[in-house]
Design a protein around this motif. Structure first.
Motif, PDB file in Angstrom:
ATOM      1  N   HIS A 189       0.812  -1.217   0.000  1.00 31.13           N
ATOM      2  CA  HIS A 189       0.000   0.000   0.000  1.00 31.13           C
ATOM      3  C   HIS A 189       0.844   1.266   0.000  1.00 31.13           C
ATOM      4  O   HIS A 189       0.351   2.349  -0.334  1.00 31.13           O
ATOM      5  N   THR A 214       1.808   6.634  -1.667  1.00 40.56           N
ATOM      6  CA  THR A 214       0.414   6.711  -2.118  1.00 40.56           C
ATOM      7  C   THR A 214      -0.262   7.972  -1.607  1.00 40.56           C
ATOM      8  O   THR A 214      -0.992   8.651  -2.351  1.00 40.56           O
ATOM      9  N   GLU A 248     -10.962   7.162   2.117  1.00 45.68           N
ATOM     10  CA  GLU A 248     -11.836   6.658   1.061  1.00 45.68           C
ATOM     11  C   GLU A 248     -11.395   7.196  -0.308  1.00 45.68           C
ATOM     12  O   GLU A 248     -11.487   6.496  -1.319  1.00 45.68           O
ATOM     13  N   TRP A 280      -8.617   5.013  -1.430  1.00 40.23           N
ATOM     14  CA  TRP A 280      -9.134   3.754  -1.956  1.00 40.23           C
ATOM     15  C   TRP A 280      -9.701   3.945  -3.365  1.00 40.23           C
ATOM     16  O   TRP A 280      -9.534   3.073  -4.240  1.00 40.23           O
ATOM     17  N   ASP A 281     -10.362   5.071  -3.593  1.00 42.51           N
ATOM     18  CA  ASP A 281     -10.879   5.361  -4.937  1.00 42.51           C
ATOM     19  C   ASP A 281      -9.727   5.419  -5.941  1.00 42.51           C
ATOM     20  O   ASP A 281      -9.825   4.875  -7.049  1.00 42.51           O
ATOM     21  N   TRP A 282      -8.654   6.094  -5.537  1.00 45.35           N
ATOM     22  CA  TRP A 282      -7.485   6.174  -6.441  1.00 45.35           C
ATOM     23  C   TRP A 282      -6.926   4.787  -6.702  1.00 45.35           C
ATOM     24  O   TRP A 282      -6.589   4.446  -7.841  1.00 45.35           O
ATOM     25  N   LYS A 283      -6.840   3.977  -5.648  1.00 46.77           N
ATOM     26  CA  LYS A 283      -6.277   2.635  -5.790  1.00 46.77           C
ATOM     27  C   LYS A 283      -7.105   1.804  -6.761  1.00 46.77           C
ATOM     28  O   LYS A 283      -6.576   1.090  -7.614  1.00 46.77           O
ATOM     29  N   ARG A 284      -8.434   1.904  -6.645  1.00 54.53           N
ATOM     30  CA  ARG A 284      -9.307   1.126  -7.520  1.00 54.53           C
ATOM     31  C   ARG A 284      -9.197   1.579  -8.972  1.00 54.53           C
ATOM     32  O   ARG A 284      -9.287   0.759  -9.889  1.00 54.53           O
ATOM     33  N   GLU A 285      -8.970   2.872  -9.179  1.00 47.43           N
ATOM     34  CA  GLU A 285      -8.954   3.401 -10.545  1.00 47.43           C
ATOM     35  C   GLU A 285      -7.567   3.383 -11.178  1.00 47.43           C
ATOM     36  O   GLU A 285      -7.417   3.084 -12.354  1.00 47.43           O
ATOM     37  N   SER A 286      -6.542   3.725 -10.398  1.00 49.53           N
ATOM     38  CA  SER A 286      -5.216   3.940 -10.982  1.00 49.53           C
ATOM     39  C   SER A 286      -4.121   3.069 -10.388  1.00 49.53           C
ATOM     40  O   SER A 286      -3.044   2.965 -10.974  1.00 49.53           O
ATOM     41  N   PHE A 304      -2.961  -7.659  -1.447  1.00 46.36           N
ATOM     42  CA  PHE A 304      -2.669  -6.249  -1.205  1.00 46.36           C
ATOM     43  C   PHE A 304      -2.471  -6.102   0.296  1.00 46.36           C
ATOM     44  O   PHE A 304      -3.218  -6.689   1.086  1.00 46.36           O
ATOM     45  N   ASP A 339      -5.538  -5.540   2.264  1.00 45.88           N
ATOM     46  CA  ASP A 339      -6.693  -6.428   2.192  1.00 45.88           C
ATOM     47  C   ASP A 339      -7.235  -6.666   3.599  1.00 45.88           C
ATOM     48  O   ASP A 339      -6.483  -6.607   4.580  1.00 45.88           O
TER      49      ASP A 339
END
Length: 946
Positions: A83, A88, A113, A116-122, A144, A147
């Motif tokens: 992470h 990050t 949050e 997390w949005d950045w992680k999911r997208e990029s 991850f 997780d």
């Protein structure tokens, strides 16, 4: 059999085969009854992109896992990402800044949050890039470090270590990054040489009897000096030990102490001691009797001057940046007559590798792990051989660091990461405890009690729990026992708890506010659990970690030996009672072509994806393997990558030749029966190559394995065997050639997976993909010594004849008469027998005409060649002009010798060797070796003419 295109084009087949492997689950271990074999990848940062170091590290891992899979093992390559708390959070905050937004506009929960949005997208771009490299990782179970399951393991480890007394909160110096506002690890500190200054100061003795001179590169820190140290044996200062000096500017008196840290040979021999802002001084301060809580801290989290506990820092310095304060302090020292002189000096200065700001040694409360205790079993594991470090030369470094290990700071002042599972609440007092204290009129203490700033204060009650619910229940029980039932209200952080106290809906007579520690855990703390937490520890009735732990091998760069590898040893041995891996293989760095370390600032980095685009993943992988020699760094050489692309092309063309001649997939795992000497020879060569590769991989000699395959495939199979069998490809030869080519593809697959899989299927129908084929066995019964001698002799003779023809300018189309010169009838008979068997091949490949074995006159135009102790004669009468050829060779020898001697003279000149650039010296040595070899070769050619 599928006809291969004329041109080898790696891009299309790499994409196609990787998609096929992944879609068909070829990377997922599915052999429950087979021997398990496990390796975990060093998890790259979720923000990362593939660099050349990743390419090396992951290529070596993939070679091992593909090899294990081919051996029939239940091979698992655990894959995942870290992470990367600092990296990050920086990425997300930068993106917010571009929109004139910032983290503090949000609650902690809201900001997390957004991450997390950045992680999911990029996030996870690097995982796609690892696929391009051909990494056969178990993507179906990608992990991850944040997780849910992994996070539970992290929190359990923290709580257990705390309960065992191996994890604690302490006030110590840390590497503080003012730009990021957090402590960072040594690994994240980059030392640079900076042009700075050395200020010599004089501190007057408090009794007015004189002064003592000190020197410093950071004069502003004198505001927090607590002592002056001198060596206990330094006769100049013996009488001063125990006296005090009066600091300029603040007027505070500090003692002169004896400590061996002071070097009598350096400067005045006296050293100012600022324990709150220097790692060495911190230790000196402790030896002098100062407790960490007593040490002065003159800077805040932004490295701005703040008031110390004694309140003596002048008001006009408060709030200044440390470097602004430096200029102001120097001016004040000069005005006070305390500045003696200033020297220019190059200073080794620590910088944050991410923020780019100067790191500040800073005294603060952090969470620490008792690394010294955890290190002992790890040291013993290496010493006893339970963990084998390869190369062994790294053991000395390992022991030195581990035996002198310091407490491990595991807390970071960030919002993104595993939040430390510690909750604080006000210390409650029973009636007996309250009696006679300033707290007598209160039920319990709180943050703002009697003017006390209670953050981190002894008045805080601490609970370490796995969850917030557990913390609430623990505090409810505590307050019930101490002061009766109280409603426990959970606050996001200490600031929220402070705000709650002032709110009208808070009743101090019936409620208590608790808050969670605001720090998160260092990412190395969580990644230290990678070998077992990735496989479900500690959950499950028959968990995977029980079957997979210990892992077989770990591959990593030597630069994370202590930050990751050693910490996995500590945590694995402590929590699972066994080593995390049996073998630790440490590879070197990939350096620029001139040997310099790659860095973006130097502009000498190499993009592995660009190399893959140009030459293919197989070529880059083979370069990495062939250059990986234990204990050495790799010099990046793009021409070598291009050369291995040529190797792939040669193999492609060899497969096309086989197809054109009816040679296809083998139908047998064992070597086919063979009667022809050439087929017996290539079978023996194949067996010896399998043996060489097996031994090299067992010893983690990646270069040895790669070069053994390369030499066999290129030289013995493509250059010689296919040439030797031309025109005589019968059914036996087809069977042998198909079998040998299959063995090459299987041996080469771990190194060059894409082209080998393509050729494997193109040569005929297969029951399975190559990735799950069977590793060949070296069957010594297939060796035929006489056939090997016969063909090796033929190859040497053809090679020397070709060389002689080239050196003597024999026209390519001329068929030259060849004689064996001997009076020995046995030799004549033996050679005649061999020549009879191989005459057609010899004449075709060497373009000669076999005449006889026996007496032969050496008069006239004759060139002599000696092979295996036998002399052969080439009759050149009417083919070349011997006199002209002698003259040409003599002239060429003189030219080569002249250049050779000139280069030797240059290399013998100390001025050149010592002052020239290393690459210039290296080139001169290489050129000298080339010219010397050329002169010797031409001299040998001249000697052949007699």
């Amino acid at each position: 059999m599928t006809e291969l295109p004329k041109t080898f084009s790696p891009a299309e087949l790499e994409n196609r085969w990787y998609a096929h492997w992944e879609e068909t689950g070829q990377f997922h271990p599915d052999r429950p009854n087979a021997e398990p074999w496990t390796i975990v990848n060093p998890p790259p940062n979720v923000t990362g992109s593939l660099h050349i170091g990743h390419a090396l590290d992951n290529t070596l891992q993939d070679i091992l896992v593909r090899h294990a899979r081919l051996q029939g093992k239940d091979a698992l390559w655990v894959v995942g990402t870290d992470h990367a708390g600092i990296a990050t959070q920086m990425v997300v905050e930068r993106q917010m800044a571009e929109k004139q937004d910032k983290r503090t506009n949000y609650s902690r929960e809201q900001f997390v949050e957004k991450v997390w949005d950045w992680k999911r997208e990029s996030g996870g771009q690097i995982t796609q890039q690892l696929r391009r490299l051909g990494c056969s990782m178990d993507w179906a179970n990608e992990r991850f470090t944040m997780d849910e399951g992994f996070s539970k393991a992290v929190l359990k480890v923290f709580v257990d270590l705390y309960n065992e007394g191996l994890l604690y909160r302490d006030k110590r110096l840390v590497n503080w990054d003012p730009g990021l506002g957090t402590a960072i690890s040594d690994l994240e500190v980059e030392t640079r040489e900076v042009q700075g200054k050395f200020w010599h100061l004089k501190y007057p003795l408090a009794d007015g009897s004189g002064f003592i001179e000190v020197a410093t590169t950071r004069p502003e820190t004198m505001l927090a000096d607590m002592a002056v140290a001198v060596h206990p044996t330094d006769a100049r200062y013996t009488a001063l030990i125990g006296k005090t000096v009066k600091l300029p500017i603040t007027g505070r008196e500090i003692p002169i102490v004896a400590d061996e840290h002071a070097d009598p040979e350096l400067g005045s021999g006296a050293v100012k001691i600022t324990p709150g802002h220097d790692f060495n001084d911190f230790e000196v301060g402790k030896r002098a009797g100062f407790k960490p809580a007593e040490m002065l801290n003159m800077l805040d989290a932004k490295a701005q001057v703040t008031q110390t506990a004694d309140g003596l820092i002048p008001a006009d310095l408060i709030g200044l940046d440390r470097f602004e304060a430096r200029d102001r302090v120097v001016k004040l020292l000069d005005e006070a007559g305390a500045l003696v002189r200033i020297e220019d000096r190059v200073i080794q200065t620590p910088y944050g590798d991410r923020s780019g700001v100067v790191i500040e040694p800073w005294l603060t409360d952090q969470w620490y792990v008792d690394a010294a205790t955890l290190a002992k079993p790890a040291i013993e594991a290496v010493r006893s051989g339970k963990i084998k470090i390869v190369p062994k030369t790294w053991e000395k470094t390992f022991f030195n660091w581990m035996e002198n290990i310091q407490p491990w700071c595991v807390s970071r002042q960030l919002w993104w990461g595993h939040r430390i599972p510690v909750w604080y609440g006000p210390r409650a007092f029973s009636k007996q405890e309250r009696a006679g204290t300033s707290l007598a009129d209160t039920v319990y203490s709180f943050q703002k009690l009697d003017g006390l700033e209670n953050s981190g204060n002894i008045l805080d009650e601490v609970r370490v729990c796995l969850t917030a619910d557990e913390a609430v229940r623990a505090f409810e029980e505590y307050y019930r026992e101490k002061v009766g039932n109280r409603r426990v209200r959970l606050c996001e952080d200490e600031r929220a708890a402070d705000a709650l106290l002032l709110s009208p809906d808070f009743d101090p007579q019936s409620e208590v506010a608790i808050w969670q520690d605001g720090d998160v855990l260092d990412t190395w703390f969580s990644s230290a659990l990678w070998p077992f937490a990735t496989m479900g520890w500690p959950e499950g009735d028959q968990p995977e970690w029980q079957r997979r732990y210990p892992n077989d091998v770990l591959i990593s760069g030597f630069d994370i030996l202590f930050f990751w590898d050693a910490r996995m040893m500590m945590q694995g041995l402590h929590f699972l009672g066994d080593v995390p891996f049996h073998t630790l293989y440490l590879h070197g760095l990939v350096r620029a072509a001139d040997g310099a370390k790659m860095s973006k600032s130097k502009g000498n980095t190499v993009d592995p994806l660009g190399l893959i685009d140009q030459y293919g993943a197989d070529a880059l992988r083979f370069f990495m393997a062939a250059m990986e020699s234990q204990g050495r760094d790799i010099k990046m050489d793009e021409s070598r990558v291009a050369g291995y692309r040529n190797f792939a092309t040669k193999l492609w063309n060899a497969a096309r030749f086989c197809q054109a001649n009816g040679i296809g997939a083998s139908t047998t795992l064992d070597a086919p029966a063979a009667a022809h000497a050439v087929n017996k020879w290539i079978i023996a060569e194949t067996v010896e190559t399998i043996q060489a590769v097996d031994l090299a991989l067992a010893d983690y000699r990646f270069d040895g394995a790669a070069n053994a395959i390369y030499q066999f495939a290129w030289s013995r199979f493509c250059d010689w065997y296919l040439e030797l069998i031309k025109g005589q490809i019968d059914d036996e030869t087809k069977a042998v050639a198909g079998w040998v080519l299959d063995q090459i593809l299987v041996l080469l697959h771990p190194f060059m997976p894409f082209i080998t899989e393509e050729l494997w299927h193109a040569l005929g129908e297969r029951q399975n993909d190559l990735i799950v084929a069977q590793w060949p066995k070296a069957d010594a019964r297939a060796l035929d010594a006489e056939a090997v001698r016969e063909i090796d002799c033929l190859i040497r003779l053809v090679s020397d004849l070709r060389t002689a023809r080239t050196e003597l300018n024999v026209p390519p189309g001329a068929r030259v008469p060849l004689h064996l010169i001997t009076n020995d009838r046995d030799v004549v008979a033996q050679a005649g027998g061999r020549m009879s068997a191989q005459e057609a091949t010899l004449c075709r490949l060497a373009r000669v005409q076999w005449v006889s074995a026996g007496n032969f006159s050496l008069d006239g135009a004759v060139a002599q060649i000696v092979v295996d102790g036998l002399t052969y004669a080439l009759s050149l009468e009417g083919i070349i002009d011997l006199d002209a050829e002698r003259a040409r060779l003599t002239k060429a020898i003189e030219a080569a010798a002249k250049e050779r001697d000139a280069l030797a003279a240059r290399l013998a000149n100390p001025n050149f060797v010592e002052r020239a650039k290393p690459e210039a010296v290296e080139k001169a040595r290489a050129d000298h070796a080339d010219k010397a070899a050329e002169a010797d070769r031409l001299q040998a050619a001249l000697a052949r003419l007699g």
